[in-house]
Design a protein around this motif. Structure first.
Motif, short mmCIF file in Angstrom:
data_model
loop_
_atom_site.label_atom_id
_atom_site.label_comp_id
_atom_site.label_asym_id
_atom_site.label_seq_id
_atom_site.Cartn_x
_atom_site.Cartn_y
_atom_site.Cartn_z
N VAL A 17 -4.71 9.50 9.58
CA VAL A 17 -5.62 9.14 8.26
C VAL A 17 -5.47 7.85 7.99
O VAL A 17 -4.31 7.58 7.49
CB VAL A 17 -5.59 10.44 7.13
N GLU A 18 -6.43 7.04 7.53
CA GLU A 18 -6.42 5.61 6.99
C GLU A 18 -6.83 6.18 5.67
O GLU A 18 -7.95 6.52 5.18
CB GLU A 18 -7.05 4.57 7.59
N LEU A 19 -6.01 5.55 4.49
CA LEU A 19 -6.29 5.56 3.32
C LEU A 19 -5.68 4.55 2.44
O LEU A 19 -5.29 3.56 2.85
CB LEU A 19 -5.97 7.08 2.66
N ALA A 20 -5.62 4.66 1.09
CA ALA A 20 -5.15 3.74 0.10
C ALA A 20 -4.39 4.72 -1.02
O ALA A 20 -4.80 5.74 -1.37
CB ALA A 20 -6.25 2.96 -0.76
N LEU A 21 -3.11 4.31 -1.39
CA LEU A 21 -2.42 4.56 -2.69
C LEU A 21 -2.86 4.21 -3.71
O LEU A 21 -2.79 2.79 -3.76
CB LEU A 21 -1.02 4.38 -2.30
N ALA A 39 5.96 -0.31 -14.55
CA ALA A 39 5.69 -1.49 -14.62
C ALA A 39 4.20 -1.41 -15.14
O ALA A 39 3.70 -2.41 -15.82
CB ALA A 39 5.58 -2.42 -13.27
N GLY A 40 3.61 -0.17 -15.35
CA GLY A 40 2.39 -0.19 -15.81
C GLY A 40 1.28 -0.83 -15.16
O GLY A 40 0.03 -0.92 -15.68
N LYS A 41 1.54 -1.28 -14.19
CA LYS A 41 0.27 -2.06 -13.34
C LYS A 41 -0.36 -1.25 -12.29
O LYS A 41 0.19 -0.41 -11.69
CB LYS A 41 1.06 -3.24 -12.62
N ARG A 42 -1.61 -1.68 -12.03
CA ARG A 42 -2.48 -0.94 -11.18
C ARG A 42 -1.94 -1.23 -9.70
O ARG A 42 -1.55 -2.54 -9.50
CB ARG A 42 -3.78 -1.14 -11.14
N MET A 43 -1.95 -0.31 -8.86
CA MET A 43 -1.93 -0.72 -7.33
C MET A 43 -2.99 -0.23 -6.45
O MET A 43 -3.75 0.90 -6.90
CB MET A 43 -0.51 -0.20 -6.95
N ASP A 44 -3.43 -0.76 -5.49
CA ASP A 44 -4.21 -0.28 -4.44
C ASP A 44 -3.80 -0.59 -3.04
O ASP A 44 -3.93 -1.80 -2.59
CB ASP A 44 -5.61 -0.83 -4.69
N VAL A 45 -3.00 0.05 -2.31
CA VAL A 45 -2.44 -0.24 -1.27
C VAL A 45 -2.97 0.65 0.05
O VAL A 45 -2.93 1.86 -0.12
CB VAL A 45 -0.68 -0.13 -1.27
N CYS A 47 -2.68 2.64 3.51
CA CYS A 47 -1.77 3.30 4.24
C CYS A 47 -2.32 3.81 5.34
O CYS A 47 -3.31 4.01 5.56
CB CYS A 47 -0.90 3.93 3.20
N CYS A 48 -1.51 4.46 6.05
CA CYS A 48 -1.83 5.33 7.27
C CYS A 48 -0.90 6.33 7.15
O CYS A 48 0.48 6.31 7.31
CB CYS A 48 -1.79 4.53 8.56
N TYR A 64 2.90 5.59 6.42
CA TYR A 64 3.15 4.15 6.66
C TYR A 64 2.48 3.20 5.80
O TYR A 64 1.11 3.33 5.61
CB TYR A 64 2.72 3.78 8.11
N ASN A 65 2.99 2.43 4.97
CA ASN A 65 2.26 1.53 3.91
C ASN A 65 2.71 0.25 3.89
O ASN A 65 3.68 -0.23 4.35
CB ASN A 65 2.33 2.19 2.43
#
Length: 86
Positions: A17-21, A39-45, A47-48, A64-65
């Motif tokens: 599955v290809e996706l995003a965290l 950190a209170g910061k947004r993330m959009d990473v 991963c597989c 795997y990210n």
């Protein structure tokens, strides 16, 4: 239906599955060398995830990210050592 950004592949007893965290870093992030405080910061990473199945049950799972992208989005990539709590 999955968007073109995300894909699902299955072959025999293996599913990929290809996706995003995605989310906001609101809690401790435990890393191999210490813990990164929120950190209170947004993330959009991207991963597989790879699932191995046997008789319809998951026997192993690996995620795997792009850790360098995650750390960059959290603002610590070039300066990780001072922000880790051991």
């Amino acid at each position: 239906m999955l968007s073109s950004r995300f894909q699902l592949y299955a072959e025999g007893d293996v599913v990929v599955v290809e996706l995003a965290l995605q989310g906001t870093h609101m809690g401790d992030l435990h890393l191999a060398d210490g813990t990164l405080a929120p950190a209170g910061k947004r993330m959009d990473v991207r991963c597989c995830d790879v699932f191995h199945l046997k008789e319809g049950k998951v026997t192993s799972f690996h995620c795997y990210n792009a850790a360098s992208v995650l750390l960059q989005q959290l603002g610590v990539l070039g300066n990780l050592e001072p922000v880790l709590q051991n």
